[in-house]
Design a protein around this motif. Sequence first.
Motif, PDB file in Angstrom:
ATOM      1  N   TYR A   1      -2.329  72.814  -6.374  1.00  0.00           N
ATOM      2  CA  TYR A   1      -1.472  73.668  -5.556  1.00  0.00           C
ATOM      3  C   TYR A   1      -2.182  74.975  -5.197  1.00  0.00           C
ATOM      4  CZ  TYR A   1       2.434  76.559  -4.087  1.00  0.00           C
ATOM      5  OH  TYR A   1       3.243  77.397  -3.367  1.00  0.00           O
ATOM      6  N   VAL A   2      -2.830  75.581  -6.186  1.00  0.00           N
ATOM      7  CA  VAL A   2      -3.515  76.864  -5.967  1.00  0.00           C
ATOM      8  C   VAL A   2      -4.663  76.692  -4.956  1.00  0.00           C
ATOM      9  CG1 VAL A   2      -4.981  78.613  -7.074  1.00  0.00           C
ATOM     10  CG2 VAL A   2      -2.838  77.901  -8.170  1.00  0.00           C
ATOM     11  N   VAL A   3      -5.404  75.618  -5.083  1.00  0.00           N
ATOM     12  CA  VAL A   3      -6.519  75.374  -4.151  1.00  0.00           C
ATOM     13  C   VAL A   3      -5.985  75.233  -2.721  1.00  0.00           C
ATOM     14  CG1 VAL A   3      -8.234  73.634  -3.444  1.00  0.00           C
ATOM     15  CG2 VAL A   3      -8.146  74.421  -5.817  1.00  0.00           C
ATOM     16  N   ARG A   4      -4.916  74.449  -2.569  1.00  0.00           N
ATOM     17  CA  ARG A   4      -4.321  74.284  -1.242  1.00  0.00           C
ATOM     18  C   ARG A   4      -3.855  75.630  -0.670  1.00  0.00           C
ATOM     19  NH1 ARG A   4      -2.259  70.320   1.634  1.00  0.00           N
ATOM     20  NH2 ARG A   4      -2.574  68.833  -0.047  1.00  0.00           N
ATOM     21  N   ARG A   5      -3.154  76.418  -1.499  1.00  0.00           N
ATOM     22  CA  ARG A   5      -2.636  77.700  -1.028  1.00  0.00           C
ATOM     23  C   ARG A   5      -3.758  78.697  -0.734  1.00  0.00           C
ATOM     24  NH1 ARG A   5       0.252  79.544   1.149  1.00  0.00           N
ATOM     25  NH2 ARG A   5       1.248  81.206  -0.046  1.00  0.00           N
TER      26      ARG A   5
END
Lengths: 196, 196
Positions: B88-92
């Motif tokens: 999730y963090v990578v996508r955001r």
Amino acid sequence: MTTAKRDTYTPETLLSVAVQVFNERGYDGTSMEHLSRAAGISKSSIYHHVTGKEELLRRAVSRALDELFGILDEEHARVGRAVERLEYVVRRMVEVLISDLPYVTLLLRVRGNTGTERWALERRRDFDHRVADLLKAAAAEGDVRVDMEGRLATRLVFGMINSIVEWYRPGGGGTTAGDVADAVVRLVFGGLRKAE
Amino acid sequence: MTTAKRDTYTPETLLSVAVQVFNERGYDGTSMEHLSRAAGISKSSIYHHVTGKEELLRRAVSRALDELFGILDEEHARVGRAVERLEYVVRRMVEVLISDLPYVTLLLRVRGNTGTERWALERRRDFDHRVADLLKAAAAEGDVRVDMEGRLATRLVFGMINSIVEWYRPGGGGTTAGDVADAVVRLVFGGLRKAE
């Protein structure tokens, strides 16, 4: 910074000093005066070797480009399934980047203000396309996923590899070129997530 | 470049012009004179809003840092298995990088010559460590491979993501932030090679 004696000066040591200064000050921000001071020889001695700073730039980026294109002529880049050839090329790119770190760094920072810079950008694009073609071939052979656009995937892989020049320092922290190459190949081809 | 009328000038439009000039000329190479010309207002009008260019830099990189740290407070970054939170963090990160492209670009080019720059570098390192900790947690939960060093893996993933500022242009070629985020997540977590 070297202070080699004038009588031991060779075109090779001059090139190495020039690359260091270009990387520190930027090519645009470097004058013949800067090069003369860094090399510890007079400007006229530099002109004895080269016509000016653009020739030094051309020699420096040529060295990086020759090493990179040389990879594509190596046997493992020419023979076998495309995915294996691609993996070999990615590994060798990391190795070349680290073994010729200042030269590749300079190549990656070229901006396009002079003829030599535009030529270097063009050659870089050629190289990128050759690698993108390998990725396409690997997809056609059914060995790589096709749920992302090839050009985008190539850009991201190059982005990861090229970012190494920003933090890799030879001998720093004991991370060898081999460690970095292994990590890049594992990450690019296998991903972080453990297979189920 | 905007030539907004003086009476419609706001701190926000001034900041946006300053970020553009910093990215074009480099922060060190930008004078108040450059900012005044680009904004089409006098230097004293700029001093009405800020104490100088360092305050503009601080506001600009703060905006990027606040967006990035904000990700870590979002629910999907806090709840669940570490590998899912990391994904999730990578996508955001990709989404923030693209939505705040000029601000993140400036943040990534900060060099450390002034107090504000050193502060920004320190905050970037904090953020990197927070993400590295997530990767470590995911490895401890058995969801990510452990055959590469965590710090090296984090650097490579950040290198890939950060490289996007070098080539992504909004609206260029129809590649959306979502396309890029999908490709990064697939590449980073699944790798290029098709599962057997």
